[in-house]
Write an enzyme that holds these catalytic residues in place. Structure first.
Site, short mmCIF file in Angstrom:
data_model
loop_
_atom_site.label_atom_id
_atom_site.label_comp_id
_atom_site.label_asym_id
_atom_site.label_seq_id
_atom_site.Cartn_x
_atom_site.Cartn_y
_atom_site.Cartn_z
N HIS A 113 84.50 -39.18 56.60
CA HIS A 113 84.07 -38.38 55.45
C HIS A 113 85.21 -37.48 54.96
O HIS A 113 85.39 -36.37 55.47
CB HIS A 113 82.87 -37.54 55.87
N PHE A 132 90.11 -37.09 49.36
CA PHE A 132 91.56 -37.00 49.21
C PHE A 132 91.97 -36.78 47.75
O PHE A 132 93.16 -36.72 47.43
CB PHE A 132 92.25 -38.22 49.81
N ARG A 133 90.99 -36.72 46.84
CA ARG A 133 91.17 -36.21 45.47
C ARG A 133 91.94 -37.13 44.53
O ARG A 133 92.14 -36.76 43.37
CB ARG A 133 91.87 -34.85 45.48
N HIS A 175 74.44 -37.31 50.71
CA HIS A 175 74.58 -35.86 50.62
C HIS A 175 73.21 -35.35 50.20
O HIS A 175 72.76 -35.63 49.09
CB HIS A 175 75.64 -35.50 49.57
N HIS A 188 76.92 -34.50 56.81
CA HIS A 188 77.03 -33.06 57.04
C HIS A 188 75.69 -32.32 57.18
O HIS A 188 75.35 -31.46 56.38
CB HIS A 188 77.90 -32.39 55.97
N ASP A 207 84.44 -33.81 56.19
CA ASP A 207 84.21 -33.48 54.78
C ASP A 207 85.43 -32.73 54.25
O ASP A 207 85.31 -31.76 53.50
CB ASP A 207 82.92 -32.67 54.59
N HIS A 240 90.95 -27.61 47.85
CA HIS A 240 91.05 -26.98 46.54
C HIS A 240 92.24 -26.04 46.57
O HIS A 240 92.63 -25.55 47.64
CB HIS A 240 89.80 -26.14 46.21
#
Length: 445
Positions: free
Chosen positions: A61, A64-65, A179, A237, A311, A315
């Protein structure tokens, strides 16, 4: 190339023993118990004395954007962080730009990773209200599962139509990873919090807004749908003691229909930590009470929690400014996930053997990963050496993630990742990542 990893303490499949590994052409070809070292010609000898030798961690999970959010992170930087943390395989989530909700977007991610990922990789396909017709075209040997945002509109991927949920659960050819947070409950709680505390309530109120009730009700619906349609459900999660009631204790993972993941963050932090760390530990679902954290820790040992993930969600620090309404949710944890869990081993929360089960073996079993996740002859040589009793402190200079910060900054660890081997290649050693090395796409049975 032939490599000997000699003289370490191997931890694998419930056993801890002194031994050595022989690696040839990316695979483990021999596991030797005891101090015997076979005479042979080796291209490389790695002295593992004083180290514990574990299978490489499989993180089920991560975010990596890439593509589309690369000011925060990308596959290159975050796979470097993975290698530095002893993680040799990751499964990336679909809420990028574009979202991984088409076959073309999925192919694009694989193409990016094939030139940028320094460890092994695969990608979840994202479910939407409208793309169930694509499920039969998915290559089930190429991806781990289908990611479903049930009630939480992360990246505008909310699936909230009953008929769409029924179709997803009735037709998914792979595990559905959910989620689970109820948007209606969250929106109501946010409106009440803003009325009481202003337009951007302090982060201390985050677990009240993203509440136990919001998590429980959404998880209840997911379990109800999985039971109705006999679907394979993996709940991402988990954060509350109450949600654990949906999971059955298992001494080992024999592929029960419904399984749960806990993240390192929810196992390590609790609501008392907001005072010191503020929005650095703001994530969705929220870090909750000490009682919830302790219940999750207890569930590690009886099998209700099957997998530990991260997770990992970077940012920029500028995006973490503000409170419940304004600050971005998510934190980078992959580089420090293994050493953080080893700290919990030292605290007696779980055994080292159980840690390996939860971070290496069970992700491989649950998603049916081919020839990874274990120290076995014939398996890919994904191996991590960790050394105990070696004090070091997390500093900004050590952080590999592009965002450049960690909630663990200033924390002193007593375990250190000494070396990470990915497919038999040393991809990390003594603070250095081999950025010329590219990992492999994961194959699933």
């Amino acid at each position: 190339m032939t490599t000997l990893v000699k003289g370490g303490t191997l931890v694998n499949e419930g056993r801890t023993f002194n031994g050595s590994l022989v690696i040839e052409n990316e695979k483990i070809t021999r596991i030797i118990e005891g101090n015997y070292t076979p005479e042979a010609s080796y291209d490389e000898i790695i002295d593992a004395s004083g180290c514990f030798v574990l299978p490489g961690v499989i993180d089920d999970h991560v975010h990596f954007r890439e593509p589309g959010l690369t000011e925060k992170a990308d596959i290159d930087t975050e796979s470097r962080a993975a290698a530095a943390g002893g993680v040799t395989t990751y499964f990336d989530m679909p809420n990028t730009v574009p979202q991984t909700t088409t076959l073309e977007a999925l192919d694009e991610k694989f193409a990016l990773a094939a030139t940028k990922s320094h460890v092994n990789y695969s990608f979840f396909f994202g479910a939407t209200n409208d793309n169930v017709s694509l499920f039969p075209q998915l290559d089930i040997h190429r991806i781990p599962g289908i990611k479903l945002f049930m009630g939480s509109s992360t990246g505008n991927m909310l699936v909230d139509r009953k008929e769409a949920l029924d179709r997803i659960f009735s037709t998914a050819p792979l595990p559905i990873m959910t989620h689970c947070e109820d948007t209606e409950i969250i929106n109501r709680n946010m409106a009440e919090a803003k009325q009481k505390y202003g337009d951007d309530p302090n982060v201390n109120h985050h677990p009240e807004i993203r509440s136990e009730e919001a998590c429980y009700e959404s998880t209840r619906l997911a379990v109800e749908l999985a039971t109705k349609h006999q679907a394979r459900l993996h709940i991402a999660h988990l954060t509350t003691a109450r949600e654990l009631s949906f999971l059955t204790p298992h001494s080992s993972l024999l592929t029960p229909r419904i399984t749960g993941e806990a993240t390192v963050s929810h196992l390590y932090f609790c609501d008392r930590d907001y005072q010191a760390l503020g929005t650095r530990i703001k994530c969705n679902p929220a870090v909750k009470t000490e009682r919830d954290r302790d219940a999750l820790r207890e569930a590690l040992n009886d099998g209700r929690i099957a997998v530990i993930g991260t997770d990992h969600a970077p940012h920029l620090l500028s995006q973490k400014e503000g409170g419940c309404a304004r600050a971005a949710s998510g934190m980078p944890m992959i580089q420090f996930s293994l050493v953080t869990m080893l700290e919990l081993v030292d605290q007696g929360i779980l055994s080292l053997e159980r840690l390996v089960e939860l971070m290496c073996h069970n992700p491989a079993r649950l998603f049916e990963v081919r020839q990874r996740g274990f120290l076995r002859e014939g398996y890919q040589a994904d191996v991590v050496l960790v050394r105990p009793n070696t004090g070091w402190t997390v500093t900004k200079e050590l952080i590999q993630s592009r965002c450049g910060w960690s909630p663990m900054e200033g924390h002193m660890y007593l375990w250190r990742v000494e070396r990470t081997l990915c497919n038999g290649h040393t991809v990390y050693e003594q603070g250095r990542v081999d950025t010329d090395y590219i990992g492999q796409p994961v194959e699933f049975r």
